[in-house]
Design a protein around this motif. Structure first.
Motif, short mmCIF file in Angstrom:
data_model
loop_
_atom_site.label_atom_id
_atom_site.label_comp_id
_atom_site.label_asym_id
_atom_site.label_seq_id
_atom_site.Cartn_x
_atom_site.Cartn_y
_atom_site.Cartn_z
N ARG A 53 0.84 -1.20 0.00
CA ARG A 53 0.00 0.00 0.00
C ARG A 53 0.87 1.25 0.00
NH1 ARG A 53 -2.25 0.02 4.98
NH2 ARG A 53 -1.05 1.84 5.59
N LEU A 54 1.89 1.24 0.82
CA LEU A 54 2.82 2.38 0.90
C LEU A 54 3.46 2.64 -0.44
CD1 LEU A 54 5.16 2.15 4.00
CD2 LEU A 54 3.66 4.04 3.35
N LYS A 55 3.93 1.57 -1.04
CA LYS A 55 4.62 1.70 -2.31
C LYS A 55 3.69 2.29 -3.35
CE LYS A 55 7.27 -0.75 -5.71
NZ LYS A 55 7.53 -2.00 -6.39
N ASP A 56 2.49 1.81 -3.35
CA ASP A 56 1.48 2.30 -4.27
C ASP A 56 1.29 3.81 -4.10
OD1 ASP A 56 -2.02 1.58 -4.87
OD2 ASP A 56 -0.38 2.05 -6.24
N ILE A 57 1.12 4.20 -2.86
CA ILE A 57 0.90 5.61 -2.56
C ILE A 57 2.08 6.46 -3.03
CG2 ILE A 57 0.81 7.28 -0.65
CD1 ILE A 57 -0.75 5.03 0.88
N ILE A 58 3.26 6.01 -2.72
CA ILE A 58 4.43 6.81 -3.06
C ILE A 58 4.70 6.83 -4.55
CG2 ILE A 58 6.94 6.86 -2.81
CD1 ILE A 58 6.21 6.11 0.18
N MET A 59 4.53 5.71 -5.20
CA MET A 59 4.79 5.68 -6.64
C MET A 59 3.79 6.55 -7.39
SD MET A 59 7.49 3.98 -7.05
CE MET A 59 7.47 4.04 -8.82
N ARG A 60 2.62 6.63 -6.84
CA ARG A 60 1.63 7.47 -7.53
C ARG A 60 1.70 8.92 -7.09
NH1 ARG A 60 -2.85 4.71 -9.78
NH2 ARG A 60 -2.32 2.51 -9.98
N GLY A 61 2.61 9.21 -6.17
CA GLY A 61 2.76 10.58 -5.71
C GLY A 61 1.47 11.09 -5.14
N GLU A 62 0.77 10.18 -4.45
CA GLU A 62 -0.54 10.54 -3.96
C GLU A 62 -0.46 11.62 -2.89
OE1 GLU A 62 -3.32 7.48 -4.42
OE2 GLU A 62 -3.93 7.69 -2.35
N THR A 63 -1.36 12.54 -2.96
CA THR A 63 -1.40 13.63 -1.99
C THR A 63 -2.64 13.51 -1.14
OG1 THR A 63 -2.65 15.04 -3.45
CG2 THR A 63 -0.27 15.09 -3.66
N GLU A 64 -2.84 14.42 -0.26
CA GLU A 64 -3.98 14.35 0.64
C GLU A 64 -5.18 15.15 0.16
OE1 GLU A 64 -3.43 11.44 2.12
OE2 GLU A 64 -1.55 12.51 1.93
#
Lengths: 226, 149
Positions: A137-148
């Protein structure tokens, strides 16, 4: 001033994670969790070593070469000497590295601890033992540059089930507009925005660098100047 | 004993370890982290756990032998033991550590001594069980079979 380009891996490179934990066992486990998730790992045993690696200890480190760039820092909270919280602070105080997401791991699910870490800019607070699903999940978030943008109330914390205590809180995240409630259930918030949990589909070949800097869960600390 | 029998024995043995709460789902997680790139991962992590635990148990014994007991230090060691046992899924050891920490907090010397005895006992049990399990796995491999997951 470092930009987002310095944080995310380009093109076909794997995420490079700096893992910090004083426990041999946990270091080995997190190392493997990350390797299995196709991440490059550098595992160190203390906050001091981590700062040395990053070159933040006053001496010029080796970071500056592209393939050594750290994309994520995962640190244990309770460590002798420098705690994970202190390490987090130092990283967020550094102009070169403050944009790197920092995740705190702890075996103790203490609300004040969680809040303090998030206030200081931690991306997430994971309860140990860390699972493969957490890393994915973390990797997904970071790779997608997800913001809040999604309301800032994504639930990050898992329940601590082994102490026989009821979970103190199921939400480790408070947006700058609403404080987290200790009794909120472990479920995504009823926000009107799109789901924050995208299906895991990390295709490095087509990932593009976002143009805005990665943000931590707590916006208040970071300035969005570009 | 032929491979199939050995495999069956292993599966049953593993099941009993879970059933008797020597191991919990975290151990299963570890097995999932083992692949052809890391074929000995589980054995390696467990070996680290044995090393760490033995060191910590020694420290705990010494700490409790002191004239004036340093409960903070004691608690720090138990916390570490709790952490590593949790990380490999050694549930019974972990549970004793939880009780142990309570006694440390309450500065209950007798309670701590009892917990130390208990944790040493649980540790030696799980160590024996895991070693037996690894031996079975080795036997299967030596007989030309593959270790069932």
């Amino acid at each position: 001033m470092a930009t987002a380009a310095a944080v995310l891996p380009s093109g076909s490179q794997d995420l490079h994670v700096l893992a910090v934990d004083d426990s041999h066992v946990d270091r080995k486990v997190i190392e493997n969790l990350l390797k299995i998730s196709s991440c490059k790992v550098t595992a160190v045993e203390s906050g001091t070593r981590a700062l040395q690696y990053l070159g933040l200890d006053g001496e010029k480190g080796s970071l500056g070469i592209n393939d050594l760039k750290v994309n994520l820092i995962m640190t244990d909270y309770s460590m002798p000497g420098m705690t994970g919280y202190e390490l987090l602070k130092k990283i967020k105080q550094s102009s070169a590295f403050r944009e790197i997401p920092v995740v705190i791991m702890s075996s103790e699910n203490i609300l004040t601890r969680v809040d303090r870490c998030l206030e200081e800019g931690a991306e997430e607070f994971l309860v140990k033992p860390v699972k493969l699903s957490d890393v994915k999940r973390l990797k997904d978030i970071i790779m997608r540059g997800e913001t809040e943008e999604n309301g800032g109330s994504r639930v990050n914390k898992r329940k601590l089930e082994d102490d026989g205590h009821p979970p103190l809180s199921s939400s480790s995240l408070s947006s700058s507009s609403a404080p987290s409630s200790p009794s909120s259930p472990l479920s995504p918030p009823p926000s009107t925005s799109t789901s924050t949990v995208a299906p895991f589909a990390c295709d490095l070949g087509t990932t593009e660098l976002p143009t805005s800097p990665l943000r931590s869960s707590k916006r208040s600390k970071l300035c969005n100047s570009d | 004993m032929d491979v199939v029998q050995l495999q069956r024995q292993l599966v049953d043995y593993r099941a009993s370890l879970y059933h008797e709460a020597f191991l919990d789902e975290q151990f299963t997680q570890l097995q999932e982290l083992q692949d052809e790139n890391n074929p000995d991962f589980v054995v390696e992590v467990v070996s680290l756990f044995f090393e760490d635990s033995e060191r910590l148990l020694n420290e705990l014994t010494k700490a409790l032998e002191q004239q004036s007991i340093d409960f903070k230090r004691l608690d720090a060691h138990v916390h570490q033991l709790k952490g590593s046992s949790s990380s490999i899924g050694a549930q019974r050891v972990q549970k004793v550590c939880i009780a142990f920490r309570n006694d440390c907090e309450e500065q209950n010397v007798e309670g701590c001594l009892k917990c130390l005895q208990q944790v040493k006992h649980e540790y030696s049990l799980v160590k024996t069980k895991l070693e037996t399990m690894f031996k079975l796995e080795q036997q299967i491999l030596a007989a030309g079979g593959s270790v069932p997951m």
